[in-house]
Design a protein around this motif. Structure first.
Motif, short mmCIF file in Angstrom:
data_model
loop_
_atom_site.label_atom_id
_atom_site.label_comp_id
_atom_site.label_asym_id
_atom_site.label_seq_id
_atom_site.Cartn_x
_atom_site.Cartn_y
_atom_site.Cartn_z
N ARG A 41 24.87 20.69 88.22
CA ARG A 41 25.51 21.87 87.67
C ARG A 41 24.45 22.89 87.26
O ARG A 41 24.64 24.08 87.48
CB ARG A 41 26.35 21.46 86.46
N VAL A 42 23.29 22.37 86.62
CA VAL A 42 22.17 23.22 86.23
C VAL A 42 20.91 22.63 86.85
O VAL A 42 20.67 21.42 86.73
CB VAL A 42 22.01 23.31 84.70
N THR A 69 26.74 31.37 97.66
CA THR A 69 25.45 31.66 97.05
C THR A 69 24.72 32.66 97.90
O THR A 69 24.97 32.76 99.10
CB THR A 69 24.61 30.38 96.88
N GLU A 94 16.91 33.57 88.68
CA GLU A 94 18.13 32.90 88.22
C GLU A 94 19.26 33.25 89.18
O GLU A 94 19.44 34.40 89.55
CB GLU A 94 18.48 33.35 86.79
N THR A 95 20.05 32.27 89.60
CA THR A 95 21.21 32.49 90.47
C THR A 95 22.28 31.50 90.09
O THR A 95 21.98 30.39 89.59
CB THR A 95 20.84 32.35 91.95
N GLN A 96 23.60 31.90 90.37
CA GLN A 96 24.74 31.05 90.02
C GLN A 96 25.56 30.76 91.28
O GLN A 96 26.40 31.55 91.71
CB GLN A 96 25.62 31.75 88.98
N ARG A 111 31.15 26.38 88.86
CA ARG A 111 30.02 27.30 88.93
C ARG A 111 28.76 26.58 88.40
O ARG A 111 28.80 25.91 87.37
CB ARG A 111 30.31 28.54 88.08
N LEU A 113 24.16 26.74 87.87
CA LEU A 113 23.08 27.66 87.46
C LEU A 113 21.76 27.11 88.03
O LEU A 113 21.39 25.96 87.74
CB LEU A 113 22.99 27.75 85.94
N ARG A 115 17.76 28.02 88.24
CA ARG A 115 16.64 28.83 87.78
C ARG A 115 15.35 28.34 88.45
O ARG A 115 15.22 27.16 88.73
CB ARG A 115 16.48 28.75 86.27
#
Length: 922
Positions: A41-42, A69, A94-96, A111, A113, A115
């Protein structure tokens, strides 16, 4: 085709996990809502890296799905309810990404995240100034471009390992990248040469990653101190052409002094400096050489540079020309006795002086002459020239040495007569000779033995010690000298020079002479064990000197020690206590004479009689050792003087011993006769009774029965039996004595028979009885011419047969014993015719009286002159009377009696002296 990446594996693992959970929960599908999930997720990915994303749902039959993306994709994998996609070259900070599925007319979304981070690969420290003055600030600036996220970044400024400033950028926005750290620092001396750097730390450990560090290249800082004062320049004011002069330039307070630069120059000529550093001081020395082209005034420059700054000093210097004077010898090598001329001259207008004697004028030479001797060899001559330059008087001089050729000399200073070396270390023997040319020297033993290696280093041994003859030779002759080499070595005490046992003789002078081998001669000192006094010199040996001594020999090369046992021997010596001069032997005691004599070794003793009864006799001696066998004990010992001679190897000694023999009292007939006689009327005396024995016994006698009365003179009543007792220290002895009292004779009775007259032809007898003890001897005196007289055997009776007229007259009886003599007279008448008888009797009586008187006077005078005496009768006065012959004569009154003789008999008084011829029977 390459295999799936690790990210893909993780995505597939998550997918299969989700499918398993979905199968377990099929029974509850109708009860739970549908969802979409994105894993991870991150995510935190290094900039430019890749990542697998897994998109899944629990919808049993999704209509469609996908992953949205802006990042680049590299590959996709699908399943009924999942898909996995790889994202590459991720550079966005940073992109989601969005995961979606269409299920039951609804859109399910998840969604995520992503980085990126960038390691601090570039850490830059802004360059430092080339030189930084001490005490001034300078700036340190550190840049880390692109590193991030900045919130995870920490920058640190370092001086070597020491942290100066540390800053964390926590709290900065996630998208922020890169960082700058600036600080102002005061420059110090200790910062010189220090390395400054910057360290960057990216700490991603909270995100499951590591700590990323990097450090900039170090920057070296150079600090300096340059004082405002100029350097101190020292140089000569004048410098001669062709000569060199010292130049020094000093500047204190420099830092770092080793980094300072120096410039030295004389005019346009640069000098080569010699730099010396002492603390913060810079000392520059050099030598300035003046050339002819530089003659005149010039400037000397010293410039010191440090840290781009400089300090400078200038000094004036004058260059001049002044050649040395010329000094020459007419004969540099002159044989002894040669005349030598010495000349001193200068090229310029200088004034020269030769050995203190100036020339006549400037520019003229100075000279002297001498007759060369040995003392002139190597004599130096001094030539001095003075010149005035620029107001200063300059001086130059020159010297020369004269060599005089002479035969060798061996002086004690260069070739000593004695060498002293320690044994062992290597030494160099030198024997130098004076002489010109230089002599050659060799040393050998006179006996043609060893040769000394002069000038060579070699070990020293005792074998080298001795006397050598050194000969020095050159062209002028030779010299000879004897030298002695002494090799010193540590002391040694052997049994010959210092025996372990020493024997001394008492009374002699001795010293504890422990001789040690060693050079120099060791000093030997001996100390008795337990004492501190050093035994030195000669001493009179006494017995107390015996004992153990510690002898130590010491010299400059070491020491040695040894124990020495000293025994003191001594000749025989008599002591009164152990060998008395007087000894008493008691008969029957069984004791022997003890004569113990002091001496070492133990003396032998013999005692021999000297004189008297002991002459030549040996006196038995008690053995000194009680365990020894004693000689036979004598039953009789001759007293007297004995000479005892004690002898050992150190001599003999003689002692006179008086031996007295004592015994208990003993009386016998010889000393105390059993029958003794006293003389009546004599002074009362003790019995003649003594006893043998020593000491002399005391003899006391007492009368048996009634005690003897005390009288002044002996009486007949003193006769009787006496008991005599002899006593001394050894006993008693008793003896019975019979005492008789003797007395002088007394004629108790003198009678004629028949009494009265006697007719012619008749017979008559005269009887004489005497009392005396011992019995008296009887003697008679008859008238002259009376013949045929008869005597009894004991002379007590005188008888006449056939009496005649010649038988008529006075008869005398004399009683004599050892104590005296007593007489009585009687007159015998023979009857006849009266006339004849009267006339004849008268005439014959007259003639007889005259003859008797003359004869008596003659005999008395002669006898008294001859000294003949007899004891007077008992009735006399006790004086001596004269006696001639055995008979007795009539007294002075006899003539009267004879002359008045009547018929019958008459007695003459006994007290008259008688001078007559005794008549005895044939």
């Amino acid at each position: 085709m390459p295999g799936p990446s690790p990210g893909l594996h993780r995505a597939l693992l998550g997918l299969w996990t989700a499918l398993g959970l979905g199968l377990l929960s099929l029974s509850a599908v109708t009860q739970e809502p549908f969802w979409a999930d994105l894993q991870p997720r991150v995510a935190l990915v290094e900039r430019g890296g890749s990542l697998w994303l897994n998109c899944s749902t629990n919808c049993p039959r999704p209509e469609r799905g996908g992953l949205e993306t802006s990042l680049r994709r590299n590959g996709t994998q699908r399943g009924l309810r999942w898909l996995a996609r790889q994202l590459v070259d991720i550079r966005e900070p940073e992109t989601q990404p969005v995961c979606f599925f269409r299920c039951a007319r609804r859109t399910l979304q998840a969604r995520g995240l992503i980085r990126t981070f960038q390691r601090p690969d570039r850490v830059e420290l802004v360059p430092l100034p080339a030189w930084q003055p001490v005490g001034e600030n300078f700036t340190l600036s550190c840049r880390v471009p692109g590193a991030g996220p900045r919130g995870s970044l920490t920058l640190t400024l370092l001086r070597g390992p020491q942290e100066l400033i540390r800053r964390s950028f926590a709290g900065e926005p996630p998208r922020a990248r890169g960082a700058v750290l600036t600080a102002t620092v005061l420059a110090r001396r200790e910062d010189h040469g220090a390395n400054f750097s910057c360290r960057a730390e990216l700490d991603l450990r909270p995100h499951g990653l590591g700590l990323f560090e990097n450090t900039s290249a170090p920057r070296e800082l150079r600090t300096f101190t340059l004082p405002p004062e100029p350097p101190r320049l020292t140089a000569p004011r004048l410098l001669e052409v062709g000569s060199e002069g010292p130049v020094s330039c000093v500047l204190d307070g420099l830092f770092p002094v080793s980094e300072a630069g120096v410039y030295l120059a004389l005019g346009d000529q640069r000098l080569s400096p010699n730099v010396t550093l002492e603390g913060d001081a810079l000392m520059v020395t050099t030598t300035a050489t003046a050339s002819a082209e530089q003659e005149g005034a010039r400037q000397l420059v010293c410039n010191v540079t440090l840290g781009g700054e400089s300090r400078e000093t200038r000094e004036n210097l004058t260059v001049y020309s002044f050649p040395e004077p010329h000094l020459t010898l007419s004969e540099p090598n002159a044989p002894e006795g040669t005349i030598v001329t010495v000349t001193c001259a200068a090229e310029t207008q200088a004034l020269v002086t030769l050995d203190g004697i100036p020339a006549a004028a400037p520019g003229q030479p100075a000279q002297l002459q001498l007759n060369a001797t040995e003392n002139d060899d190597r004599r130096g001559f001094f030539c001095d020239a003075t010149l005035e330059v620029d107001g200063e008087t300059l001086s130059k001089n020159r010297s020369v040495e004269l060599r005089v050729l002479y035969a060798p000399r061996l002086d004690d200073s260069d070739c000593p007569r004695s060498w002293t070396w320690p044994e062992g270390p290597e030494q160099t023997l030198r024997c130098d000779a004076r002489g010109n040319p230089q002599p050659s020297v060799h040393c050998t033993r006179p006996d043609g033995g060893a040769v000394l290696a002069l000038g060579l280093l070699g070990p020293v041994t005792r074998a080298l010690a001795g006397t050598y003859r050194c000969t020095a030779t050159n062209d002028q002759g030779q010299a000879v000298k004897d030298v002695t080499l002494t090799v010193e070595y540590a002391p040694a005490l052997d049994s010959v020079g210092c025996p372990e046992r020493i024997t001394w003789l008492e009374g002699t002078e001795a010293s504890l002479s422990c001789v040690a081998h060693g050079v120099p001669s060791p000093n030997v000192s001996c100390v008795r064990f337990g004492g501190a006094e050093v035994i030195e010199g000669l001493m009179r040996v006494a017995r107390e000197h015996a004992g153990t001594y510690r002898c130590e020999a010491t010299n400059a090369r070491g020491s040695a020690a040894k124990n020495v046992a000293v025994t003191v021997e001594y000749g025989p010596r008599f002591e009164e206590v152990s060998c008395p001069s007087n000894w008493t032997w008691v008969e029957g005691s069984g004791r022997l004479f003890s004569c113990e004599v002091a001496g070492k070794p133990q003396p032998s003793v013999e005692c021999v009689g000297s004189g008297g009864t002991s002459e030549g006799m040996l006196l038995p001696l008690a053995p000194p050792d009680p365990g020894s066998r004693a000689p036979r004990i004598p039953s009789d010992l001759a007293p007297g003087t004995y000479i005892c001679n004690a002898t050992n190897r150190h001599g003999s000694m003689v002692k006179m011993v008086t031996v007295s023999a004592e015994s208990p009292p003993q009386m016998d007939e010889s000393t105390c006769p059993s029958h003794q006689s006293w003389l009546e009327g004599a002074e009362a005396a003790a019995l003649a009774c003594s006893a043998r024995g020593r000491p002399s016994p005391q003899v006391s006698c007492s009368r048996e029965g009634a005690p003897r009365p005390q009288r002044l003179r002996v009486s007949r009543e003193d006769a009787g039996t006496y008991r005599c007792l002899a006593t001394n220290a050894h006993g008693t002895d008793a003896r019975m004595i019979t005492v008789g009292v003797e007395y002088r004779p007394v004629v108790a009775e003198l009678a004629a028979s028949p009494p009265g007259g006697v007719r012619p032809g008749g017979n008559f007898t005269l009887t004489c009885r005497a009392e005396a003890w011992p019995p008296a001897q009887i003697s008679w005196r008859a008238p002259p011419g009376a013949l045929n007289i008869g005597l009894s055997s004991n002379n007590s009776t005188l008888s006449v047969a056939g009496a005649m007229g010649s038988h008529g007259g006075e008869y005398e009886c004399a009683a004599t014993n050892a104590h005296g003599r007593h007489t009585r007279r009687i007159t015998v008448r023979v009857a006849g015719p009266w006339l004849w008888v009267a006339v004849g009797g008268a005439a014959g009586g007259a003639a007889l009286l005259a003859a008797g008187a003359g004869l008596a006077f003659y005999v008395q005078s002669t006898a008294c002159k001859k000294g003949e005496y007899n004891v007077q009768e008992a009735e006399s006065s006790g004086e001596a009377v004269c006696l001639n012959g055995a008979g007795a004569g009539a007294g002075r009154d006899a003539g009267a009696e004879g002359g008045s003789e009547a018929a019958g008999t008459s007695e003459v008084p006994a007290g008259g002296e008688v001078f007559a011829i005794q008549l005895t029977s044939a």
